[in-house]
Design an enzyme around this catalytic site. Structure first.
Site, mmCIF file in Angstrom:
data_model
loop_
_atom_site.group_PDB
_atom_site.id
_atom_site.type_symbol
_atom_site.label_atom_id
_atom_site.label_comp_id
_atom_site.label_asym_id
_atom_site.label_seq_id
_atom_site.Cartn_x
_atom_site.Cartn_y
_atom_site.Cartn_z
ATOM 1 N N SER A 74 0.851 -1.192 0.000
ATOM 2 C CA SER A 74 0.000 0.000 0.000
ATOM 3 C C SER A 74 0.884 1.238 0.000
ATOM 4 O O SER A 74 1.618 1.497 0.957
ATOM 5 C CB SER A 74 -0.898 -0.003 1.237
ATOM 6 O OG SER A 74 -1.410 1.299 1.432
ATOM 7 N N HIS A 79 -8.521 1.419 -4.006
ATOM 8 C CA HIS A 79 -9.444 1.165 -2.897
ATOM 9 C C HIS A 79 -10.120 2.497 -2.596
ATOM 10 O O HIS A 79 -9.519 3.371 -1.977
ATOM 11 C CB HIS A 79 -8.618 0.630 -1.711
ATOM 12 C CG HIS A 79 -9.386 0.451 -0.457
ATOM 13 N ND1 HIS A 79 -8.786 0.271 0.775
ATOM 14 C CD2 HIS A 79 -10.732 0.408 -0.216
ATOM 15 C CE1 HIS A 79 -9.710 0.133 1.702
ATOM 16 N NE2 HIS A 79 -10.904 0.227 1.136
ATOM 17 N N ASP A 86 -4.771 3.777 -1.940
ATOM 18 C CA ASP A 86 -5.815 4.122 -0.973
ATOM 19 C C ASP A 86 -6.342 5.527 -1.248
ATOM 20 O O ASP A 86 -5.633 6.507 -1.039
ATOM 21 C CB ASP A 86 -5.252 4.052 0.449
ATOM 22 C CG ASP A 86 -5.082 2.612 0.897
ATOM 23 O OD1 ASP A 86 -6.080 1.869 0.856
ATOM 24 O OD2 ASP A 86 -3.968 2.241 1.274
ATOM 25 N N HIS A 121 -1.315 -1.188 -4.349
ATOM 26 C CA HIS A 121 -2.597 -0.830 -3.723
ATOM 27 C C HIS A 121 -2.655 0.681 -3.489
ATOM 28 O O HIS A 121 -1.783 1.258 -2.837
ATOM 29 C CB HIS A 121 -2.704 -1.586 -2.394
ATOM 30 C CG HIS A 121 -3.982 -1.386 -1.652
ATOM 31 N ND1 HIS A 121 -5.155 -2.055 -1.958
ATOM 32 C CD2 HIS A 121 -4.287 -0.591 -0.592
ATOM 33 C CE1 HIS A 121 -6.107 -1.689 -1.116
ATOM 34 N NE2 HIS A 121 -5.617 -0.789 -0.283
ATOM 35 N N MET A 131 -8.939 8.403 -0.318
ATOM 36 C CA MET A 131 -9.788 8.822 0.810
ATOM 37 C C MET A 131 -10.319 10.229 0.599
ATOM 38 O O MET A 131 -9.582 11.102 0.141
ATOM 39 C CB MET A 131 -8.959 8.814 2.101
ATOM 40 C CG MET A 131 -8.245 7.507 2.357
ATOM 41 S SD MET A 131 -7.350 7.585 3.910
ATOM 42 C CE MET A 131 -6.468 6.026 3.851
ATOM 43 N N MET A 162 -12.139 4.744 -0.698
ATOM 44 C CA MET A 162 -12.795 4.995 0.604
ATOM 45 C C MET A 162 -13.456 6.359 0.498
ATOM 46 O O MET A 162 -13.002 7.350 1.086
ATOM 47 C CB MET A 162 -11.744 4.953 1.722
ATOM 48 C CG MET A 162 -11.257 3.550 2.008
ATOM 49 S SD MET A 162 -9.682 3.536 2.886
ATOM 50 C CE MET A 162 -8.567 3.665 1.509
ATOM 51 N N MET A 198 -11.660 -5.439 5.124
ATOM 52 C CA MET A 198 -10.847 -4.550 5.953
ATOM 53 C C MET A 198 -10.592 -5.203 7.311
ATOM 54 O O MET A 198 -11.517 -5.719 7.944
ATOM 55 C CB MET A 198 -11.567 -3.220 6.184
ATOM 56 C CG MET A 198 -11.651 -2.296 4.979
ATOM 57 S SD MET A 198 -10.075 -1.891 4.226
ATOM 58 C CE MET A 198 -9.170 -1.138 5.581
ATOM 59 N N ASP A 227 -6.960 -6.259 4.079
ATOM 60 C CA ASP A 227 -6.302 -4.943 4.109
ATOM 61 C C ASP A 227 -6.350 -4.346 5.514
ATOM 62 O O ASP A 227 -7.423 -4.093 6.053
ATOM 63 C CB ASP A 227 -7.032 -4.036 3.108
ATOM 64 C CG ASP A 227 -6.411 -2.651 2.999
ATOM 65 O OD1 ASP A 227 -5.299 -2.450 3.511
ATOM 66 O OD2 ASP A 227 -7.061 -1.780 2.383
HETATM 67 C C1 DX5 Z 1 -6.355 1.829 5.544
HETATM 68 C C2 DX5 Z 1 -5.947 1.442 4.145
HETATM 69 C C3 DX5 Z 1 -4.892 0.408 4.096
HETATM 70 C C4 DX5 Z 1 -3.616 0.822 4.766
HETATM 71 C C5 DX5 Z 1 -2.816 -0.387 5.056
HETATM 72 O O1 DX5 Z 1 -7.366 2.754 5.462
HETATM 73 O O2 DX5 Z 1 -7.065 0.969 3.426
HETATM 74 O O3 DX5 Z 1 -4.654 0.002 2.764
HETATM 75 O O4 DX5 Z 1 -2.837 1.699 3.997
HETATM 76 O O5 DX5 Z 1 -1.728 -0.011 5.829
HETATM 77 P P1 DX5 Z 1 -1.174 -0.971 6.949
HETATM 78 O O6 DX5 Z 1 -0.728 -2.224 6.250
HETATM 79 O O7 DX5 Z 1 -0.052 -0.197 7.559
HETATM 80 O O8 DX5 Z 1 -2.287 -1.233 7.904
HETATM 81 ZN ZN ZN Z 2 -6.604 0.000 1.431
#
Ligand code: DX5
Ligand code: ZN
Length: 234
Positions: free
Chosen positions: A7, A65, A34, A32, A36, A67, A156, A194
């Site tokens: 990630s 991903h 993320d 990956h 947000m 969010m 998650m 994840d």
């Molecule tokens: C959290 C993300 C994850 C995160 C994972 O909101 O969706 O993908 O970056 O990071 P670690 O592996 O450090 O939990």
């Molecule tokens: Zn993620």
């Protein structure tokens, strides 16, 4: 063999290109991303610019991903950049509640099934593989009626929003249930876990049915990325 998806959220952004190249060189399988919006989760990350950079650096598949509360506004940008997998949350339109160490969106029923099906179909039409993400307090069974339509189930194991959080073990049971449902119904979606994943829980997650492990802090915090990948894959 299990796939590893570093990630980027946990990468050193001052050396983003090198970090992505290093992930590819040591045998990571996916990147990956993320995404947000500061509304569905209590944090803002980065937009499509990181996907654009990463796509130019590596030929590895990417997964976005999302969010975000309104995935409809965002998926096309990623699809256009060639991001292969695009996952949105089953909790969109759901309820926000305090759970474990903060707030998180959850759902007891699918708020708008038509909306979910349209999103899945639109993501597929944009030539990406649609995925569905499930937050820790949401029952995995809620996703079952939609699993025939998607290529990825993202479970998650932390409340989404930040890298480096503590793993929530209730995901093992969800993994087993999802893997059983897939087998019983002869479906083909891949299962991704994840949040808080690392050397201490990877084996158990693989045994429970995980196909793809997202690793943020554990991967980019490792002194030797290659050894991290080899240890998990061996
Ligand atoms: C959290 C993300 C994850 C995160 C994972 O909101 O969706 O993908 O970056 O990071 P670690 O592996 O450090 O939990
Ligand atoms: Zn993620």
């Amino acid at each position: 063999m299990v796939k590893i998806a570093p990630s980027i959220l946990a990468a050193d952004f001052s050396r983003l290109g090198e970090e992505i190249r290093a992930a590819e060189n040591v045998g990571a399988d996916m990147i990956h991303l993320d995404i947000m919006d500061g509304h569905f989760v209590p944090n803002l990350s980065y937009g499509s610019v990181v996907a654009k950079i990463s796509k130019r650096i590596t030929g590895l598949p990417h997964d976005a991903h999302l969010m975000v509360s309104e995935p409809e506004n965002h998926f096309e940008t990623f699809a256009r950049l060639g991001v292969e997998y695009i996952a949105f949350h089953i909790e969109i339109g759901g309820i926000r509640k305090n759970w474990e160490r903060g707030w998180v969106y959850t759902a007891e029923k699918i708020a708008d099934e038509r909306r979910m099906l349209d999103l899945i179909a639109d993501i597929r039409k944009s030539r990406a593989h649609p995925g569905l993400a499930v937050n820790p307090p949401t029952e995995v069974e809620l996703s079952f009626p939609l699993l025939e339509e998607v290529d990825l189930l993202l479970l998650m194991s932390v409340n989404p929003g930040f890298a480096g959080q503590e793993f929530i073990p209730t995901v093992y049971d969800k993994l087993r249930k999802a893997a059983k449902y897939r087998k019983d119904n002869q479906l083909r979606f891949e299962i991704m876990v994840d949040g808080g994943v690392g050397l201490g829980n990877a084996d158990k997650l693989i045994d429970a049915g995980a196909d793809i492990l997202v690793a943020g802090s554990s991967f980019f915090g490792a002194t030797d990325y290659g050894e991290f990948v080899r240890t998990i894959k061996s």
